[in-house]
Scaffold this active site. Sequence first.
Site, PDB file in Angstrom:
ATOM      1  N   GLU A  97       0.763  -1.183  -0.217  1.00 28.83           N
ATOM      2  CA  GLU A  97      -0.078  -0.106  -0.090  1.00 28.83           C
ATOM      3  C   GLU A  97       0.647   1.447  -0.096  1.00 28.83           C
ATOM      4  O   GLU A  97       2.136   1.245   0.147  1.00 28.83           O
ATOM      5  CB  GLU A  97      -0.872  -0.004   1.352  1.00 28.83           C
ATOM      6  CG  GLU A  97      -1.896  -1.190   1.271  1.00 28.83           C
ATOM      7  CD  GLU A  97      -2.694  -1.075   2.399  1.00 28.83           C
ATOM      8  OE1 GLU A  97      -2.488  -0.320   3.410  1.00 28.83           O
ATOM      9  OE2 GLU A  97      -3.655  -2.174   2.447  1.00 28.83           O
ATOM     10  N   HIS A  98       0.368   2.307  -0.277  1.00 26.70           N
ATOM     11  CA  HIS A  98       0.915   3.868  -0.026  1.00 26.70           C
ATOM     12  C   HIS A  98       0.349   4.570   1.040  1.00 26.70           C
ATOM     13  O   HIS A  98      -0.811   4.642   1.321  1.00 26.70           O
ATOM     14  CB  HIS A  98       0.847   4.291  -1.243  1.00 26.70           C
ATOM     15  CG  HIS A  98       1.669   3.614  -2.515  1.00 26.70           C
ATOM     16  ND1 HIS A  98       2.881   4.307  -3.101  1.00 26.70           N
ATOM     17  CD2 HIS A  98       1.366   2.469  -3.185  1.00 26.70           C
ATOM     18  CE1 HIS A  98       3.384   3.277  -4.082  1.00 26.70           C
ATOM     19  NE2 HIS A  98       2.445   2.236  -4.207  1.00 26.70           N
ATOM     20  N   PRO A  99       0.824   5.565   1.541  1.00 27.16           N
ATOM     21  CA  PRO A  99       0.293   6.306   2.410  1.00 27.16           C
ATOM     22  C   PRO A  99      -0.750   7.311   1.652  1.00 27.16           C
ATOM     23  O   PRO A  99      -0.592   7.684   0.583  1.00 27.16           O
ATOM     24  CB  PRO A  99       1.456   7.253   3.107  1.00 27.16           C
ATOM     25  CG  PRO A  99       2.501   7.180   2.042  1.00 27.16           C
ATOM     26  CD  PRO A  99       2.411   5.675   1.487  1.00 27.16           C
ATOM     27  N   THR A 105       1.733  10.163  -2.139  1.00 25.46           N
ATOM     28  CA  THR A 105       1.520   8.865  -1.991  1.00 25.46           C
ATOM     29  C   THR A 105       2.736   8.166  -2.420  1.00 25.46           C
ATOM     30  O   THR A 105       2.816   7.040  -2.355  1.00 25.46           O
ATOM     31  CB  THR A 105       0.388   8.321  -3.054  1.00 25.46           C
ATOM     32  OG1 THR A 105       0.640   8.757  -4.136  1.00 25.46           O
ATOM     33  CG2 THR A 105      -0.791   9.077  -2.438  1.00 25.46           C
TER      34      THR A 105
END
Length: 258
Positions: A97-99, A105
Amino acid sequence: MFDHDGEQVSHATALLELDDERKIRFRSLGIILDMPNGSHQVPLAASFEPPVLVSTIGRGWLPTKYGAFSYNHSDCLFSSVGRYCSIAGNVMSMMPEHPTNWLSTSAFQYYHGFPIFSEYMERVGKKFDFRPFYAVNRIDIGHDVWIGSNAFIRGGIKIGNGAIIGSATVVTKDVPAYAVVVGNPGRIVRYRFKEDVIDQLQKIEWWRFDFPSLNKINLFDPIKAIEQIKILEEHGLQPYKPGWLTMADLLKMTSVSP
């Protein structure tokens, strides 16, 4: 180091230069690498309880823990795999995932393993303090788990001891011990044994032992096997405790002497 679910996790990585000679040295330590030769970014915190056979080592950003007598023929993102697990080919897991609530991101904020970031810093002579971010939801696999080919497992899933995941199954929920799960989405179609037998198997934890120690027990009848294992323990049967080897240990132990 940073904390994830109460566990201290290291982002430290290194390049594993893999060739036939180094594979032989790994194999002599009980670690069979079913991986292509070449350079692999590996997490130094990855750990192995030999013997194991693996096709991936954490993808660089994910420390992976493999228990003894397990094999994995897939390039999937498991956080931990117990003993005596059988993982077929082309098993897939959710990608990192990415922030979503940071400035960006982009992985430039937290992952130094991408060469577009690390090589740029080296080329221009600049530094950047990568922030801790655990990009992958844990997927924890218990002991004696069989996962069929082409299965897909969502991030954050826990699969209990003795479970079976059928081929092409999409696992979206935690799987209880000794459940058989098939379909899309995955559903429990049955349990391998009756509840009281499952309870006994969970208590005796037969996977504590190496398989040659179980040579004389009745493998065809779990109830008899449980009683026989109890008797063996009463007569001094000891658990298998080979010790764990981290990737950092293995890199040192398999490096070519100058």
